[in-house]
Design a protein around this motif. Sequence first.
Motif, short mmCIF file in Angstrom:
data_model
loop_
_atom_site.label_atom_id
_atom_site.label_comp_id
_atom_site.label_asym_id
_atom_site.label_seq_id
_atom_site.Cartn_x
_atom_site.Cartn_y
_atom_site.Cartn_z
N VAL A 19 0.80 -1.23 0.00
CA VAL A 19 0.00 0.00 0.00
C VAL A 19 0.83 1.28 0.00
O VAL A 19 0.37 2.32 -0.45
CB VAL A 19 -1.04 0.05 1.15
CG1 VAL A 19 -2.04 -1.07 1.02
CG2 VAL A 19 -0.39 0.05 2.50
N CYS A 20 2.07 1.21 0.47
CA CYS A 20 2.89 2.43 0.56
C CYS A 20 3.45 2.86 -0.80
O CYS A 20 3.51 4.05 -1.10
CB CYS A 20 4.02 2.25 1.55
SG CYS A 20 5.19 0.93 1.16
N GLU A 21 3.88 1.91 -1.61
CA GLU A 21 4.57 2.23 -2.85
C GLU A 21 3.79 3.19 -3.76
O GLU A 21 4.34 4.21 -4.19
CB GLU A 21 4.93 0.95 -3.61
CG GLU A 21 5.72 1.21 -4.87
CD GLU A 21 6.07 -0.07 -5.60
OE1 GLU A 21 7.08 -0.07 -6.30
OE2 GLU A 21 5.31 -1.07 -5.48
N PRO A 22 2.54 2.92 -4.05
CA PRO A 22 1.83 3.84 -4.96
C PRO A 22 1.50 5.20 -4.34
O PRO A 22 1.18 6.15 -5.05
CB PRO A 22 0.55 3.09 -5.32
CG PRO A 22 0.35 2.10 -4.25
CD PRO A 22 1.73 1.75 -3.74
N GLU A 23 1.60 5.32 -3.03
CA GLU A 23 1.30 6.59 -2.36
C GLU A 23 2.43 7.59 -2.42
O GLU A 23 2.22 8.78 -2.21
CB GLU A 23 0.92 6.34 -0.89
CG GLU A 23 -0.34 5.53 -0.71
CD GLU A 23 -1.57 6.18 -1.32
OE1 GLU A 23 -1.72 7.42 -1.21
OE2 GLU A 23 -2.37 5.46 -1.93
N THR A 57 11.20 12.93 0.57
CA THR A 57 11.06 14.27 1.14
C THR A 57 10.04 14.31 2.27
O THR A 57 9.62 15.39 2.68
CB THR A 57 10.61 15.28 0.07
OG1 THR A 57 9.32 14.90 -0.42
CG2 THR A 57 11.60 15.37 -1.08
N GLN A 58 9.62 13.14 2.75
CA GLN A 58 8.54 13.05 3.74
C GLN A 58 7.28 13.73 3.20
O GLN A 58 6.49 14.28 3.94
CB GLN A 58 8.93 13.68 5.07
CG GLN A 58 9.99 12.94 5.82
CD GLN A 58 10.21 13.55 7.19
OE1 GLN A 58 9.25 13.83 7.91
NE2 GLN A 58 11.45 13.74 7.56
N CYS A 59 7.15 13.74 1.90
CA CYS A 59 6.01 14.33 1.19
C CYS A 59 5.97 15.85 1.28
O CYS A 59 4.97 16.48 0.91
CB CYS A 59 4.68 13.72 1.60
SG CYS A 59 4.49 12.00 1.08
N VAL A 60 7.06 16.47 1.77
CA VAL A 60 7.14 17.93 1.80
C VAL A 60 6.94 18.45 0.37
O VAL A 60 7.51 17.93 -0.57
CB VAL A 60 8.50 18.40 2.36
CG1 VAL A 60 8.72 19.88 2.10
CG2 VAL A 60 8.59 18.09 3.85
N ASP A 104 0.80 17.38 3.60
CA ASP A 104 1.15 17.85 4.94
C ASP A 104 1.81 16.76 5.78
O ASP A 104 2.54 17.06 6.72
CB ASP A 104 -0.09 18.36 5.68
CG ASP A 104 -0.64 19.64 5.08
OD1 ASP A 104 0.14 20.39 4.45
OD2 ASP A 104 -1.85 19.88 5.24
N THR A 105 1.52 15.50 5.47
CA THR A 105 2.09 14.38 6.21
C THR A 105 2.59 13.33 5.23
O THR A 105 2.08 13.22 4.11
CB THR A 105 1.03 13.73 7.13
OG1 THR A 105 -0.07 13.29 6.34
CG2 THR A 105 0.54 14.70 8.19
N PRO A 106 3.57 12.52 5.64
CA PRO A 106 4.05 11.45 4.77
C PRO A 106 2.94 10.44 4.49
O PRO A 106 2.39 9.82 5.40
CB PRO A 106 5.18 10.81 5.57
CG PRO A 106 5.63 11.87 6.52
CD PRO A 106 4.38 12.64 6.85
N CYS A 127 3.02 7.52 3.03
CA CYS A 127 3.32 6.12 3.31
C CYS A 127 3.00 5.79 4.76
O CYS A 127 2.46 4.72 5.05
CB CYS A 127 4.77 5.79 2.96
SG CYS A 127 6.01 6.77 3.84
N GLN A 128 3.33 6.71 5.67
CA GLN A 128 3.03 6.50 7.07
C GLN A 128 1.53 6.49 7.31
O GLN A 128 1.03 5.74 8.15
CB GLN A 128 3.67 7.57 7.94
CG GLN A 128 5.17 7.42 8.09
CD GLN A 128 5.76 8.49 8.99
OE1 GLN A 128 5.34 9.64 8.95
NE2 GLN A 128 6.75 8.12 9.77
N GLU A 129 0.80 7.31 6.58
CA GLU A 129 -0.65 7.38 6.74
C GLU A 129 -1.34 6.06 6.40
O GLU A 129 -2.31 5.68 7.04
CB GLU A 129 -1.24 8.49 5.86
CG GLU A 129 -0.85 9.89 6.28
CD GLU A 129 -1.57 10.35 7.54
OE1 GLU A 129 -2.73 9.97 7.75
OE2 GLU A 129 -0.93 11.08 8.31
N VAL A 130 -0.83 5.36 5.38
CA VAL A 130 -1.50 4.15 4.91
C VAL A 130 -0.93 2.85 5.47
O VAL A 130 -1.55 1.80 5.34
CB VAL A 130 -1.53 4.06 3.37
CG1 VAL A 130 -2.28 5.24 2.77
CG2 VAL A 130 -0.13 3.95 2.80
#
Length: 83
Positions: free
Chosen positions: A14-18, A39-42, A46-48, A50-53
Amino acid sequence: MSLHILDNCINCDVCEPECPNGAIHMGQQIYVIEAGLCTQCVGHYDTPQCQEVCPVDCIELDPANPESAEALQEKFLLLTGQI
């Protein structure tokens, strides 16, 4: 800091496509994050994402790759061709 994936990754895919930077790919055993692309999605979110999912919370800051918020923003600009 860029992020990295811990050994308790369950390869759920689930993380790869995000990842907006394409920093996540399958390693030899588990998914890995390329520090040079993370870039931690910077600049994107607003948030990474991959961590969200991640269902097992196995994505953490990578102490081996410390970066300031300014460095992450600059990396975002470089990766997106804005500088």
